[in-house]
Design an enzyme around this catalytic site. Structure first.
Site, PDB file in Angstrom:
ATOM      1  CG  ASP A  25      -7.599  44.760  -2.205  1.00  0.00           C
ATOM      2  OD1 ASP A  25      -6.560  44.087  -2.267  1.00  0.00           O
ATOM      3  OD2 ASP A  25      -8.670  44.329  -1.736  1.00  0.00           O
ATOM      4  CB  SER A  26     -11.340  45.547  -6.358  1.00  0.00           C
ATOM      5  OG  SER A  26     -11.924  45.495  -5.097  1.00  0.00           O
TER       6      SER A  26
END
Length: 131
Positions: A25-26
């Site tokens: 996600d990051s």
């Protein structure tokens, strides 16, 4: 690039898929933020509005579907593991999209944690073509 600063796990494929998705996600959001900056948008609110068009369950599920034919067997295993984790789906998300979004994030996280920079770049270039 980061291998001098960060010690990556020796067997990232053994990590829990939600852990891979957490990192993915990051990594994906950073990729999208850089992509948006290439458009020379100056104001933070404009940047944010552009980014959230791509960093959401529906958009990520769609990207995964478009990438599926280009994925290796190993990558498809990671996708299946990511899709099958049990999570609490946010009220505003479609459950199927959320599952596939998590699978997409797990794939990105796996490629990053495995140090497969070249493959991650290939996937990101394919995403640029799609977007």
């Amino acid at each position: 690039m980061f291998d001098e600063l960060i010690e990556f796990p020796s067997r990232p494929e053994l990590l829990a898929p939600d852990t891979m998705a957490y990192i993915g996600d990051s990594v994906f959001e950073l990729f999208i933020r850089n992509l948006v900056l290439e458009k020379n948008m100056a104001k933070p609110n404009q940047l944010h509005q552009e980014v959230i068009q791509y960093v959401n369950a529906t958009a990520q599920a769609s990207l995964l579907e478009k990438l599926r034919d280009d994925l290796t067997e190993e990558e498809l295993v990671i996708v299946r593991r990511g899709r099958n984790i049990k999570t609490n789906v946010p009220k505003n998300a479609n459950p199927a999209d959320y599952q596939y979004s998590t699978a997409f994030e797990a794939l990105i996280g796996y490629l990053y944690l495995a140090g497969k920079e070249q493959r991650l770049l290939e996937v990101f270039n394919k995403i640029k073509e799609i977007l």
